[in-house]
Design an enzyme around this catalytic site. Structure first.
Site, PDB file in Angstrom:
ATOM      1  N   GLY A   1       2.774   2.537  10.713  1.00  0.00           N
ATOM      2  CA  GLY A   1       3.733   3.630  10.547  1.00  0.00           C
ATOM      3  C   GLY A   1       4.433   4.037  11.831  1.00  0.00           C
ATOM      4  O   GLY A   1       5.075   5.079  11.891  1.00  0.00           O
TER       5      GLY A   1
ATOM      6  N   GLU B   1      -6.722   4.942   7.789  1.00  0.00           N
ATOM      7  CA  GLU B   1      -6.492   6.349   7.446  1.00  0.00           C
ATOM      8  C   GLU B   1      -7.713   6.940   6.737  1.00  0.00           C
ATOM      9  O   GLU B   1      -8.031   8.118   6.914  1.00  0.00           O
ATOM     10  CB  GLU B   1      -5.213   6.471   6.592  1.00  0.00           C
ATOM     11  CG  GLU B   1      -3.969   6.214   7.436  1.00  0.00           C
ATOM     12  CD  GLU B   1      -2.796   5.593   6.692  1.00  0.00           C
ATOM     13  OE1 GLU B   1      -2.781   5.611   5.454  1.00  0.00           O
ATOM     14  OE2 GLU B   1      -1.909   5.059   7.381  1.00  0.00           O
TER      15      GLU B   1
ATOM     16  N   SER C   1       3.705  -1.887  10.340  1.00  0.00           N
ATOM     17  CA  SER C   1       5.151  -1.969  10.561  1.00  0.00           C
ATOM     18  C   SER C   1       5.715  -3.358  10.254  1.00  0.00           C
ATOM     19  O   SER C   1       6.626  -3.839  10.937  1.00  0.00           O
ATOM     20  CB  SER C   1       5.509  -1.537  11.982  1.00  0.00           C
ATOM     21  OG  SER C   1       5.109  -0.196  12.195  1.00  0.00           O
TER      22      SER C   1
ATOM     23  N   HIS D   1      -9.333   1.352   4.863  1.00  0.00           N
ATOM     24  CA  HIS D   1      -8.076   1.574   5.583  1.00  0.00           C
ATOM     25  C   HIS D   1      -8.317   2.541   6.733  1.00  0.00           C
ATOM     26  O   HIS D   1      -9.117   3.475   6.611  1.00  0.00           O
ATOM     27  CB  HIS D   1      -7.015   2.125   4.630  1.00  0.00           C
ATOM     28  CG  HIS D   1      -5.654   2.079   5.234  1.00  0.00           C
ATOM     29  ND1 HIS D   1      -5.215   3.012   6.144  1.00  0.00           N
ATOM     30  CD2 HIS D   1      -4.643   1.187   5.083  1.00  0.00           C
ATOM     31  CE1 HIS D   1      -3.975   2.688   6.517  1.00  0.00           C
ATOM     32  NE2 HIS D   1      -3.615   1.590   5.885  1.00  0.00           N
TER      33      HIS D   1
ATOM     34  N   GLU E   1      -5.210  -4.564  10.569  1.00  0.00           N
ATOM     35  CA  GLU E   1      -4.168  -3.565  10.765  1.00  0.00           C
ATOM     36  C   GLU E   1      -4.419  -2.814  12.072  1.00  0.00           C
ATOM     37  O   GLU E   1      -5.233  -1.879  12.103  1.00  0.00           O
ATOM     38  CB  GLU E   1      -4.170  -2.564   9.611  1.00  0.00           C
ATOM     39  CG  GLU E   1      -3.929  -3.208   8.264  1.00  0.00           C
ATOM     40  CD  GLU E   1      -3.330  -2.215   7.268  1.00  0.00           C
ATOM     41  OE1 GLU E   1      -2.257  -2.529   6.727  1.00  0.00           O
ATOM     42  OE2 GLU E   1      -3.909  -1.136   7.058  1.00  0.00           O
TER      43      GLU E   1
ATOM     44  N   GLY F   1       2.946  -1.039   4.197  1.00  0.00           N
ATOM     45  CA  GLY F   1       3.007   0.384   3.889  1.00  0.00           C
ATOM     46  C   GLY F   1       4.438   0.790   3.576  1.00  0.00           C
ATOM     47  O   GLY F   1       4.944   0.581   2.469  1.00  0.00           O
ATOM     48  N   GLY F   2       5.100   1.378   4.546  1.00  0.00           N
ATOM     49  CA  GLY F   2       6.435   1.942   4.351  1.00  0.00           C
ATOM     50  C   GLY F   2       7.414   1.024   3.627  1.00  0.00           C
ATOM     51  O   GLY F   2       8.116   1.454   2.699  1.00  0.00           O
TER      52      GLY F   2
ATOM     53  N   ASN G   1       0.887  -1.169   0.000  1.00  0.00           N
ATOM     54  CA  ASN G   1       0.000   0.000   0.000  1.00  0.00           C
ATOM     55  C   ASN G   1       0.923   1.217   0.000  1.00  0.00           C
ATOM     56  O   ASN G   1       1.498   1.563   1.019  1.00  0.00           O
ATOM     57  CB  ASN G   1      -0.886  -0.013   1.253  1.00  0.00           C
ATOM     58  CG  ASN G   1      -1.709   1.256   1.377  1.00  0.00           C
ATOM     59  OD1 ASN G   1      -1.764   2.076   0.442  1.00  0.00           O
ATOM     60  ND2 ASN G   1      -2.354   1.435   2.522  1.00  0.00           N
ATOM     61  N   TRP G   2       1.035   1.810  -1.164  1.00  0.00           N
ATOM     62  CA  TRP G   2       1.989   2.926  -1.294  1.00  0.00           C
ATOM     63  C   TRP G   2       1.492   4.196  -0.617  1.00  0.00           C
ATOM     64  O   TRP G   2       2.252   5.137  -0.436  1.00  0.00           O
ATOM     65  CB  TRP G   2       2.264   3.216  -2.785  1.00  0.00           C
ATOM     66  CG  TRP G   2       3.019   2.148  -3.507  1.00  0.00           C
ATOM     67  CD1 TRP G   2       3.471   0.956  -2.997  1.00  0.00           C
ATOM     68  CD2 TRP G   2       3.430   2.174  -4.880  1.00  0.00           C
ATOM     69  NE1 TRP G   2       4.124   0.239  -3.977  1.00  0.00           N
ATOM     70  CE2 TRP G   2       4.118   0.972  -5.142  1.00  0.00           C
ATOM     71  CE3 TRP G   2       3.271   3.088  -5.921  1.00  0.00           C
ATOM     72  CZ2 TRP G   2       4.661   0.671  -6.386  1.00  0.00           C
ATOM     73  CZ3 TRP G   2       3.798   2.801  -7.163  1.00  0.00           C
ATOM     74  CH2 TRP G   2       4.494   1.587  -7.398  1.00  0.00           C
ATOM     75  N   LYS G   3       0.203   4.239  -0.317  1.00  0.00           N
ATOM     76  CA  LYS G   3      -0.414   5.439   0.286  1.00  0.00           C
ATOM     77  C   LYS G   3      -0.163   6.659  -0.619  1.00  0.00           C
ATOM     78  O   LYS G   3      -0.105   6.500  -1.837  1.00  0.00           O
ATOM     79  CB  LYS G   3       0.103   5.639   1.714  1.00  0.00           C
ATOM     80  CG  LYS G   3      -0.070   4.369   2.558  1.00  0.00           C
ATOM     81  CD  LYS G   3       0.129   4.556   4.038  1.00  0.00           C
ATOM     82  CE  LYS G   3      -0.077   3.237   4.749  1.00  0.00           C
ATOM     83  NZ  LYS G   3       0.026   3.335   6.205  1.00  0.00           N
TER      84      LYS G   3
HETATM   85  P1  13P Z   1       3.209   0.501   7.603  1.00  0.00           P
HETATM   86  O1  13P Z   1       3.700  -0.792   7.024  1.00  0.00           O
HETATM   87  O2  13P Z   1       3.929   1.695   7.074  1.00  0.00           O
HETATM   88  O3  13P Z   1       3.132   0.468   9.099  1.00  0.00           O
HETATM   89  O4  13P Z   1       1.708   0.689   7.083  1.00  0.00           O
HETATM   90  C1  13P Z   1       0.829  -0.367   7.186  1.00  0.00           C
HETATM   91  C2  13P Z   1      -0.390  -0.032   6.429  1.00  0.00           C
HETATM   92  O5  13P Z   1      -1.134   0.866   6.789  1.00  0.00           O
HETATM   93  C3  13P Z   1      -0.654  -0.761   5.185  1.00  0.00           C
HETATM   94  O6  13P Z   1      -1.939  -0.521   4.721  1.00  0.00           O
END
Ligand code: 13P
Length: 251
Positions: A174, A98, A214, A96, A168, A235-236, A9-11
């Site tokens: 993050g 967010e 994470s 998600h 999640e 994510g990251g 998930n590149w966000k």
């Molecule tokens: P991180 O891997 O950056 O913690 O993010 C997880 C995430 O929200 C994937 O959708």
């Protein structure tokens, strides 16, 4: 049997050129070896068509990070499930934390998004998870159960079987603070049981439940070794082809 899946998930990261390069790098890394899981990248809307043009769809799935809760029409700035599908993408990340937290997405809204995604043959990667306070006050299992029930349990078993779930914990996203493998397994087993009670064992056993928060090459092997953890939503660590592939290789 359910699939193992590692999805990125590149966000809201990467320009178009950077995103296309990242997709090319992941695509290149998948050449000449067959991972023990499906691999998907979730990318910004603006990147979908261009990324689709540079990846081998037989090895790398492509998804959006959201879609609208309406079919079409006067919804300025929104992107419909049909538009996402028209780019060649076949997945969409929905619900998600967010989106729930910053854009007010409720279970009612998500129900519409899931239905429209399925109508357009997109596979939803549906996210659920508790915030820190709910983890600490012990209500986390109930919170996640409610998220699933409210948004998804009006679906037929046939439609529910098309979903991928992603647990999640918001406190792990993050933050560098991963759920332990035991915490993830407790929740994933619980979720599978909630599904089994509603749709029966077969549907529950066939549902892929990913862990997100994470997740990185160093902790993925332990997490993925748990019987109810069927992969990760990353994510990251998905913003770097090498670290993303490190997680893919954890299977
Ligand atoms: P991180 O891997 O950056 O913690 O993010 C997880 C995430 O929200 C994937 O959708």
């Amino acid at each position: 049997m359910r699939k193992n899946i590692v999805a990125g998930n590149w966000k809201m990261n990467t320009t178009l050129a950077e995103g296309v390069n990242l997709a090319k790098d992941v695509n290149e890394a998948l050449k000449g070896f067959t991972p023990n899981c499906d691999v998907v990248i979730g990318v910004p809307f603006t990147h979908l068509a261009s990324v689709n043009a540079v990846i081998d769809a037989t090895k790398l799935g492509l998804g959006a990070e959201n879609c609208a809760d309406h079919k079409s029409g006067a919804y300025t700035g929104e992107v419909s499930a049909a538009m996402v599908a028209s780019t060649g993408a076949t997945y969409v990340i929905l619900g998600h934390s967010e989106r729930r937290q910053y854009y007010g997405e409720t279970s009612e809204i998500l129900k519409e998004k899931v239905a429209l995604a399925l109508e357009n043959n997109l596979t939803p990667i549906f996210c659920i998870g508790e915030v820190l306070e709910e983890r600490e006050n012990g209500s986390y299992l109930e919170v996640v159960k409610t998220q699933i029930e409210e948004a998804l349990f009006e679906m037929s078993a046939e439609d529910f079987s098309k979903l991928i779930l992603a647990y999640e914990p918001v406190w792990a996203i993050g933050t560098g603070k991963t759920a332990t493998d035991d915490q993830a397994e407790e929740m994933h087993a619980f979720i599978r049981n909630v599904i089994a009670e509603k749709y029966g064992n077969e549907v529950a056993e066939n549902t892929s439940i990913l862990y997100g928060g994470s997740c990185k090459p160093s902790n993925a092997p332990q997490l993925f070794a748990k019987p109810n953890v069927d992969g990760g939503l990353i994510g990251g660590a998905s913003l770097d082809a090498e670290s993303f592939m490190g997680i893919v290789k954890a299977f």
